[in-house]
Write a protein that holds these residues in place. Structure first.
Motif, PDB file in Angstrom:
ATOM      1  N   ASN A   1       0.851  -1.258   0.135  1.00  0.00           N
ATOM      2  CA  ASN A   1      -0.022   0.149  -0.004  1.00  0.00           C
ATOM      3  C   ASN A   1       0.756   1.056   0.121  1.00  0.00           C
ATOM      4  O   ASN A   1       0.719   2.136  -0.696  1.00  0.00           O
ATOM      5  CB  ASN A   1      -0.954   0.014   1.094  1.00  0.00           C
ATOM      6  N   ILE A   2       2.083   1.061   0.640  1.00  0.00           N
ATOM      7  CA  ILE A   2       2.765   2.348   0.914  1.00  0.00           C
ATOM      8  C   ILE A   2       3.400   2.596  -0.566  1.00  0.00           C
ATOM      9  O   ILE A   2       3.717   3.573  -1.102  1.00  0.00           O
ATOM     10  CB  ILE A   2       3.798   2.146   2.078  1.00  0.00           C
ATOM     11  N   ARG A   3       3.890   1.517  -0.993  1.00  0.00           N
ATOM     12  CA  ARG A   3       4.717   1.644  -2.331  1.00  0.00           C
ATOM     13  C   ARG A   3       3.549   2.296  -3.363  1.00  0.00           C
ATOM     14  O   ARG A   3       4.051   2.682  -4.313  1.00  0.00           O
ATOM     15  CB  ARG A   3       5.285   0.104  -2.876  1.00  0.00           C
ATOM     16  N   ARG A   4       2.298   1.601  -3.341  1.00  0.00           N
ATOM     17  CA  ARG A   4       1.485   2.098  -4.353  1.00  0.00           C
ATOM     18  C   ARG A   4       1.104   3.453  -4.204  1.00  0.00           C
ATOM     19  O   ARG A   4       1.247   4.366  -5.150  1.00  0.00           O
ATOM     20  CB  ARG A   4       0.053   1.489  -4.182  1.00  0.00           C
ATOM     21  N   ILE A   5       1.090   4.143  -3.061  1.00  0.00           N
ATOM     22  CA  ILE A   5       0.765   5.580  -2.637  1.00  0.00           C
ATOM     23  C   ILE A   5       2.195   6.357  -3.252  1.00  0.00           C
ATOM     24  O   ILE A   5       1.782   7.436  -3.960  1.00  0.00           O
ATOM     25  CB  ILE A   5       0.982   6.058  -1.152  1.00  0.00           C
ATOM     26  N   LYS A   6       3.265   5.922  -2.912  1.00  0.00           N
ATOM     27  CA  LYS A   6       4.512   6.634  -3.685  1.00  0.00           C
ATOM     28  C   LYS A   6       4.555   6.404  -4.994  1.00  0.00           C
ATOM     29  O   LYS A   6       4.731   7.659  -5.629  1.00  0.00           O
ATOM     30  CB  LYS A   6       5.835   5.945  -2.950  1.00  0.00           C
ATOM     31  N   ARG A   7       4.072   5.500  -5.652  1.00  0.00           N
ATOM     32  CA  ARG A   7       4.162   5.343  -6.995  1.00  0.00           C
ATOM     33  C   ARG A   7       3.076   6.369  -7.778  1.00  0.00           C
ATOM     34  O   ARG A   7       3.236   7.040  -8.719  1.00  0.00           O
ATOM     35  CB  ARG A   7       3.704   3.955  -7.604  1.00  0.00           C
ATOM     36  N   LYS A   8       1.850   6.278  -6.993  1.00  0.00           N
ATOM     37  CA  LYS A   8       0.948   7.153  -7.628  1.00  0.00           C
ATOM     38  C   LYS A   8       1.481   8.683  -7.298  1.00  0.00           C
ATOM     39  O   LYS A   8       1.079   9.590  -8.325  1.00  0.00           O
ATOM     40  CB  LYS A   8      -0.656   7.224  -6.913  1.00  0.00           C
ATOM     41  N   HIS A   9       1.807   9.058  -6.212  1.00  0.00           N
ATOM     42  CA  HIS A   9       2.466  10.491  -6.036  1.00  0.00           C
ATOM     43  C   HIS A   9       3.593  10.791  -7.001  1.00  0.00           C
ATOM     44  O   HIS A   9       3.441  11.858  -7.676  1.00  0.00           O
ATOM     45  CB  HIS A   9       3.066  10.294  -4.566  1.00  0.00           C
ATOM     46  N   ASP A  10       4.388   9.922  -7.239  1.00  0.00           N
ATOM     47  CA  ASP A  10       5.490  10.052  -8.364  1.00  0.00           C
ATOM     48  C   ASP A  10       4.692  10.332  -9.673  1.00  0.00           C
ATOM     49  O   ASP A  10       5.495  11.224 -10.700  1.00  0.00           O
ATOM     50  CB  ASP A  10       6.634   9.069  -8.457  1.00  0.00           C
TER      51      ASP A  10
END
Length: 146
Positions: free
Chosen positions: A134-143
């Motif tokens: 979930n944290i990786r997904r949030i970072k990817r969407k933010h990037d």
């Protein structure tokens, strides 16, 4: 193993667990839709369309669905497409059930700030009691958005 003909698609013959599917007496090749998943969706292609094996088995052996809002779902073993392990269920055919939203918008903003400060994703996941994915997904969407 026993075979049956599909009730609508003429020339489609399927065995009870979907491991052999014939269209006009030609054996169809079964492919895996998403090989990254533990139990990928099995599909076959014929007459210019792709069909899930589970849906075809369920239609052939358990009967047609009552309306289009139903999808073929596995009852127990996720790797088995045997007709006794399939049933029609109400809801979206996404393969993912609806889950309660755990993270609020404010949480997501805080997570982004923590990532930018250099905190470990695993540690952030523990704080919010979510999977690290979930944290990786949030970072990817933010990037992607910045």
């Amino acid at each position: 193993m026993e075979f049956r003909y599909h009730p609508i698609i003429e020339g489609l013959r399927i065995n009870e667990d979907g491991t052999e599917i014939y269209y006009n007496e030609e054996l169809l090749r079964i492919t895996k839709n998403d090989t990254t998943r533990k139990h990928p969706t099995l599909k076959v292609s014929f007459a210019g369309r792709r069909h899930t094996v589970a849906k075809l088995v369920c239609e052939t052996w358990n009967g047609l669905r009552a309306h289009t809002g139903l999808y073929a779902s596995k009852i127990g073993c996720l790797s088995s497409n045997h007709y006794s392990n399939l049933e029609w269920k109400e809801g979206p055919n996404t393969g993912v059930q609806k889950f309660k939203q755990i993270l609020s918008g404010a949480d997501v903003e805080d997570i982004i700030a923590r990532i930018e400060k250099g905190e470990a994703k695993r540690a952030i996941a523990r704080i919010y009691k979510v999977d690290e994915a979930n944290i990786r997904r949030i970072k990817r969407k933010h990037d992607q958005n910045n």
